[in-house]
Design a protein around this motif. Structure first.
Motif, mmCIF file in Angstrom:
data_model
loop_
_atom_site.group_PDB
_atom_site.id
_atom_site.type_symbol
_atom_site.label_atom_id
_atom_site.label_comp_id
_atom_site.label_asym_id
_atom_site.label_seq_id
_atom_site.Cartn_x
_atom_site.Cartn_y
_atom_site.Cartn_z
ATOM 1 N N SER A 39 85.933 -28.579 -51.682
ATOM 2 C CA SER A 39 85.342 -29.094 -53.029
ATOM 3 C C SER A 39 84.131 -29.230 -53.340
ATOM 4 C CB SER A 39 86.048 -30.493 -53.173
ATOM 5 O OG SER A 39 85.202 -31.385 -52.558
ATOM 6 N N VAL A 40 83.175 -28.701 -52.270
ATOM 7 C CA VAL A 40 81.723 -28.772 -52.315
ATOM 8 C C VAL A 40 81.677 -27.162 -52.852
ATOM 9 C CG1 VAL A 40 79.517 -28.847 -51.341
ATOM 10 C CG2 VAL A 40 81.519 -30.473 -50.522
ATOM 11 N N PRO A 41 80.874 -27.076 -53.912
ATOM 12 C CA PRO A 41 80.630 -25.710 -54.548
ATOM 13 C C PRO A 41 79.750 -25.003 -53.649
ATOM 14 C CG PRO A 41 79.260 -27.283 -55.817
ATOM 15 C CD PRO A 41 80.238 -28.228 -54.804
ATOM 16 N N PHE A 42 79.742 -23.568 -53.772
ATOM 17 C CA PHE A 42 78.884 -22.598 -53.073
ATOM 18 C C PHE A 42 77.420 -22.890 -53.734
ATOM 19 C CE2 PHE A 42 77.284 -18.429 -52.533
ATOM 20 C CZ PHE A 42 77.180 -18.650 -51.247
ATOM 21 N N PRO A 43 76.461 -23.279 -52.896
ATOM 22 C CA PRO A 43 75.179 -23.663 -53.685
ATOM 23 C C PRO A 43 74.110 -22.287 -53.846
ATOM 24 C CG PRO A 43 75.040 -23.711 -51.311
ATOM 25 C CD PRO A 43 76.457 -23.252 -51.486
ATOM 26 N N TYR A 44 74.667 -21.216 -53.572
ATOM 27 C CA TYR A 44 73.615 -20.165 -53.667
ATOM 28 C C TYR A 44 74.204 -19.027 -54.982
ATOM 29 C CZ TYR A 44 71.973 -21.585 -49.323
ATOM 30 O OH TYR A 44 71.457 -22.536 -48.190
ATOM 31 N N ASP A 45 73.911 -19.544 -55.987
ATOM 32 C CA ASP A 45 74.260 -18.512 -57.098
ATOM 33 C C ASP A 45 73.209 -17.629 -57.741
ATOM 34 O OD1 ASP A 45 72.644 -20.601 -58.290
ATOM 35 O OD2 ASP A 45 74.011 -21.231 -59.737
ATOM 36 N N ASP A 46 71.961 -17.736 -56.922
ATOM 37 C CA ASP A 46 70.876 -16.837 -57.410
ATOM 38 C C ASP A 46 70.384 -16.456 -56.065
ATOM 39 O OD1 ASP A 46 68.738 -15.313 -58.354
ATOM 40 O OD2 ASP A 46 67.637 -17.182 -59.126
ATOM 41 N N MET A 47 70.710 -15.481 -55.206
ATOM 42 C CA MET A 47 70.236 -15.191 -54.027
ATOM 43 C C MET A 47 68.842 -14.589 -54.079
ATOM 44 S SD MET A 47 72.348 -15.926 -51.673
ATOM 45 C CE MET A 47 71.263 -15.102 -50.462
ATOM 46 N N VAL A 70 70.571 -10.735 -46.225
ATOM 47 C CA VAL A 70 69.284 -11.886 -45.759
ATOM 48 C C VAL A 70 68.985 -11.923 -44.147
ATOM 49 C CG1 VAL A 70 70.340 -13.274 -47.649
ATOM 50 C CG2 VAL A 70 71.114 -13.531 -45.289
ATOM 51 N N ALA A 71 67.963 -12.250 -43.923
ATOM 52 C CA ALA A 71 67.371 -12.005 -42.599
ATOM 53 C C ALA A 71 67.987 -12.922 -41.588
ATOM 54 C CB ALA A 71 66.216 -12.339 -42.421
ATOM 55 N N GLN A 72 68.383 -14.284 -42.071
ATOM 56 C CA GLN A 72 68.969 -15.520 -41.198
ATOM 57 C C GLN A 72 69.807 -16.390 -41.855
ATOM 58 O OE1 GLN A 72 66.545 -18.483 -38.889
ATOM 59 N NE2 GLN A 72 67.409 -17.488 -37.078
ATOM 60 N N VAL A 73 70.925 -16.682 -41.404
ATOM 61 C CA VAL A 73 71.885 -17.732 -41.874
ATOM 62 C C VAL A 73 71.879 -18.712 -40.749
ATOM 63 C CG1 VAL A 73 74.163 -18.359 -42.731
ATOM 64 C CG2 VAL A 73 73.124 -16.056 -43.298
ATOM 65 N N ASN A 113 63.398 -13.916 -48.485
ATOM 66 C CA ASN A 113 62.329 -14.358 -47.157
ATOM 67 C C ASN A 113 62.380 -15.725 -47.006
ATOM 68 O OD1 ASN A 113 61.318 -11.727 -47.571
ATOM 69 N ND2 ASN A 113 59.773 -12.271 -49.453
ATOM 70 N N LYS A 114 63.344 -16.342 -47.209
ATOM 71 C CA LYS A 114 63.890 -17.790 -46.963
ATOM 72 C C LYS A 114 64.887 -17.888 -45.834
ATOM 73 C CE LYS A 114 61.379 -20.589 -50.084
ATOM 74 N NZ LYS A 114 61.438 -21.852 -50.984
ATOM 75 N N ILE A 115 64.886 -18.873 -45.074
ATOM 76 C CA ILE A 115 66.133 -19.138 -44.085
ATOM 77 C C ILE A 115 67.495 -19.627 -44.985
ATOM 78 C CG2 ILE A 115 67.306 -20.443 -42.321
ATOM 79 C CD1 ILE A 115 64.416 -20.604 -41.131
ATOM 80 N N ILE A 116 68.509 -19.072 -44.911
ATOM 81 C CA ILE A 116 69.635 -19.404 -45.704
ATOM 82 C C ILE A 116 70.647 -20.477 -44.851
ATOM 83 C CG2 ILE A 116 71.926 -18.855 -46.538
ATOM 84 C CD1 ILE A 116 69.589 -17.787 -48.306
ATOM 85 N N TYR A 117 70.623 -21.901 -45.342
ATOM 86 C CA TYR A 117 71.059 -22.835 -44.588
ATOM 87 C C TYR A 117 72.617 -22.949 -45.383
ATOM 88 C CZ TYR A 117 66.710 -24.416 -42.816
ATOM 89 O OH TYR A 117 65.500 -24.412 -42.130
ATOM 90 N N TYR A 118 73.633 -23.010 -44.370
ATOM 91 C CA TYR A 118 74.876 -22.859 -44.559
ATOM 92 C C TYR A 118 75.836 -23.965 -43.967
ATOM 93 C CZ TYR A 118 79.750 -21.102 -45.674
ATOM 94 O OH TYR A 118 80.744 -21.058 -46.053
ATOM 95 N N GLU A 119 76.787 -24.268 -44.566
ATOM 96 C CA GLU A 119 77.683 -25.364 -43.701
ATOM 97 C C GLU A 119 79.235 -25.305 -43.838
ATOM 98 O OE1 GLU A 119 77.531 -30.417 -44.404
ATOM 99 O OE2 GLU A 119 77.666 -29.115 -45.972
ATOM 100 N N SER A 120 79.612 -25.049 -42.728
ATOM 101 C CA SER A 120 81.174 -24.922 -42.747
ATOM 102 C C SER A 120 81.938 -26.063 -42.057
ATOM 103 C CB SER A 120 81.582 -23.547 -41.747
ATOM 104 O OG SER A 120 81.468 -23.803 -40.098
ATOM 105 N N SER A 121 81.374 -26.869 -41.706
ATOM 106 C CA SER A 121 81.831 -28.402 -41.380
ATOM 107 C C SER A 121 81.003 -29.571 -41.321
ATOM 108 C CB SER A 121 82.294 -28.200 -39.923
ATOM 109 O OG SER A 121 81.271 -28.055 -38.881
ATOM 110 N N ARG A 122 81.636 -30.659 -41.539
ATOM 111 C CA ARG A 122 80.934 -31.958 -41.544
ATOM 112 C C ARG A 122 81.385 -32.828 -40.582
ATOM 113 N NH1 ARG A 122 79.644 -33.031 -47.952
ATOM 114 N NH2 ARG A 122 78.059 -31.335 -48.543
ATOM 115 N N ASN A 142 66.166 -26.301 -49.419
ATOM 116 C CA ASN A 142 67.031 -27.834 -49.157
ATOM 117 C C ASN A 142 68.316 -27.504 -49.742
ATOM 118 O OD1 ASN A 142 67.910 -30.230 -50.241
ATOM 119 N ND2 ASN A 142 65.903 -30.933 -49.209
ATOM 120 N N LEU A 143 69.296 -27.520 -48.715
ATOM 121 C CA LEU A 143 70.620 -27.193 -48.980
ATOM 122 C C LEU A 143 71.215 -28.204 -50.244
ATOM 123 C CD1 LEU A 143 73.222 -25.575 -48.726
ATOM 124 C CD2 LEU A 143 73.818 -26.920 -46.529
ATOM 125 N N ALA A 144 70.659 -29.759 -50.084
ATOM 126 C CA ALA A 144 71.350 -30.550 -50.632
ATOM 127 C C ALA A 144 71.286 -30.649 -52.053
ATOM 128 C CB ALA A 144 70.611 -31.944 -49.974
#
Length: 573
Positions: free
Chosen positions: A163-171, A222-225, A176-185, A16-18
């Protein structure tokens, strides 16, 4: 003061990225915050137990259509066992009817409406430092229980995406999980069924920052972003900058998923995309309908002929996995019209063909427009269409049956040649999948789970009972025999079977198999050789029987990066 952020994901491999955004945007209070992730496959009682044991002062849930029912059930019981806890919701499922949600869920104290990063920071200041008051925090709705009313504060303006911080400080947490990433809203389009159309101003994360963050994923291998950008390629410079970066930094492992509008791609982009490593990226392309009246009614801008050309050009490169989507239940789309849309998109040969059913999302234009098209939908999440003025519930059920057969026999990628052969016999692809679904239903097969080999046996049974009637009686025996061989071809393309199915002919003896492998230069340890009476590949391509003995070797050490099928080598006999 302890705050628990709770996510209930659709699957274990999801994250959950949120909740990670929220935690990382309040650096000062990170020690106060803990994240708990569950899935909808957990028992509500187990989720309740886990939350209770944390004994948090504030429990905040990330809400979506797939988890709102379970979350509501959990918080109703949570209020009983933790009466003093403050319970908050946030997310798209509750942002557009916050007041009604607060009234209907007694256990709920408040809702964060819209983007939550800055709102959550101010809530932490309120709860941890007793700073300000709730009515001074923009973008929330909350209960004043002493006065028995609900307060809606002014909306909060969107914040710059950098201004939104990078959420992944502990990879390691996401191994073994899908990494969700956001480059636009936001999204520049106005599709009536989509909440992203509400925010028409697209905000981009700066390319330098995106590259820095993607490098973290690439270094970690990671396997998938999966990019959650609603229309990733709406800004060419931004999209090309990211695609060029991942090409230059390719680690040979990481796959990137993008949701794009294929008709926005130009020649330069398509030619560049052909240079990427096979399997490095995949596209999700929403077609939704090929009915012009429907497309206009949902406010969708689409150059369909250009979309078709670009999908075909990408397909020719055989290096990008393409998912194409349709939505059933849209305005002006009746059963016949949807089947035409099905056949149109099927002809583009997507790697995955996703058939969805319209969901009337709260806050979307479609919610208001549904009455104009007599769209009847479920009262509870996921608010899926039941029928419309053009599509009866009986027809919706037919389409659901077709959808299930597409998942099993097309999207699985396990019946490639078998389905290609059957397509020659039916007048149109939709007819094939409808007859398959009808066969399953009539024989009670749709109510049982089936393993992979059983699916092949059922397809052969379907052939013998249904398909055979469409073939010239003089050729029925030969066609049945060749179809058995085609099923064997598909089976061995996926794996070196330990035991052969009952409909298979006798296997080659070991010495003949070894001689064939040696002659082709294939390692014997992870391979197989099958003898066919017919040229099964040519038969599938043309639909015509080619009576020619063919020996095919399957090399499982080399697989197609897109469909994972074994490499085939043909040794004519």
């Amino acid at each position: 003061m302890k705050i628990l952020l709770v996510a209930v994901n659709a699957k274990y491999i999801h994250s959950n990225l949120a909740v990670y955004y929220l935690r990382n945007c309040v650096e000062k209070y990170k020690e106060n915050i803990k994240i708990a992730e569950y899935t909808i496959n957990h028992l509500p009682d187990d989720i309740l137990k886990g939350i209770y044991k944390e004994q948090a002062d504030v429990v905040a849930f990330s809400c979506y259509i797939w988890n709102i029912e379970m979350i509501t059930q959990v918080v109703t019981e949570l209020r009983k066992v933790q009466p003093k806890a403050k319970i908050w919701f946030g997310g798209p499922e509750v942002s557009y009817d916050a007041e009604e949600c607060l009234r209907s869920i007694e256990a709920l104290d408040g809702i964060m409406v819209g983007e939550g990063e800055q709102t959550f920071l101010e809530l932490m200041e309120y709860y941890v430092d007793q700073k300000s008051t709730l009515d001074q925090i923009k973008g929330i709705a909350y209960k004043r229980r002493t006065q028995n009313d609900i307060v809606m504060t002014p909306i909060r303006m969107p914040i710059p995406l950098d201004s939104v911080p990078f959420p992944y400080d502990d990879m390691e947490r996401f191994r073994n999980k899908i990494i969700y990433y956001e480059s636009s809203r936001g999204c520049p389009f106005s599709c009536s069924y989509c909440l992203s159309s509400i925010d028409k101003k697209v905000r981009l994360r700066s390319l330098d920052l995106v590259k820095q963050e993607l490098k973290v994923f690439l270094d970690y291998k990671v396997a998938q972003v999966k990019f959650v950008d609603r229309t990733f390629n709406c800004n060419k410079k931004h999209a090309m900058g990211i695609w060029q970066f991942i090409k230059e930094q390719d680690n040979g492992i990481t796959n990137f998923h993008f949701e794009i509008s294929a008709d926005l791609l130009d020649d330069e982009e398509i030619e560049f995309l052909k240079t990427l490593r096979p399997g490095q990226i995949q596209f999700e392309i929403g077609v939704q309908s090929t009915n012009p009246e429907t497309v206009a009614a949902i406010h969708r801008k689409m150059d369909y002929p250009k979309l078709c050309r670009n999908v075909k050009r990408i397909h020719e490169g055989h290096n990008i996995h393409q998912h194409l989507d349709l939505i059933a239940g849209l305005p002006f789309e009746d059963y016949a019209s949807f089947l035409k849309s099905f056949d149109d998109v099927y002809a583009l040969k997507p790697d995955q063909f996703q058939l969805g059913f319209l969901k009337i999302l709260k806050g979307s234009f479609m919610e208001k427009d549904s009455i104009n098209h007599q769209i009847v939908y479920q009262d509870r999440a996921p608010y899926e269409v039941l029928m419309t003025d053009r599509l009866s519930y009986a027809e919706v059920l037919k389409l659901k049956g077709i959808c299930e057969m597409v998942e099993v026999y097309y999207n699985s990628g396990q019946f490639t040649y078998s389905i290609e052969f059957l397509e020659h016999i039916f007048s149109r692809p939709s007819s094939l999948y409808y007859e398959l679904s009808r066969y399953y239903e009539q024989n009670g097969l749709d109510r049982a789970a089936h393993n992979r080999l059983k699916r092949y046996e059922l397809l052969l049974d379907f052939y013998k009972e249904v398909v055979i009637k469409l073939i010239d009686p003089n050729e029925q025996k030969s066609y049945t025999e060749v179809f058995k061989e085609i099923l064997i071809l598909d089976l061995y393309l996926r794996e070196n079977l330990k035991s052969r199915p009952g409909f298979a002919h006798k296997a080659l003896d070991y010495s003949t198999m070894r001689e064939t492998l040696d002659a082709l230069g294939i390692n014997r340890r992870n391979s197989h050789v099958e003898q066919f009476t017919y040229d099964v590949i040519s038969t599938c391509r043309t639909g015509l029987l080619v009576c020619k003995k063919v020996r095919i070797a399957f090399d499982y050490t080399e697989r197609d990066p897109l469909n994972k099928a074994a490499k085939m080598m043909i040794a004519e006999k």
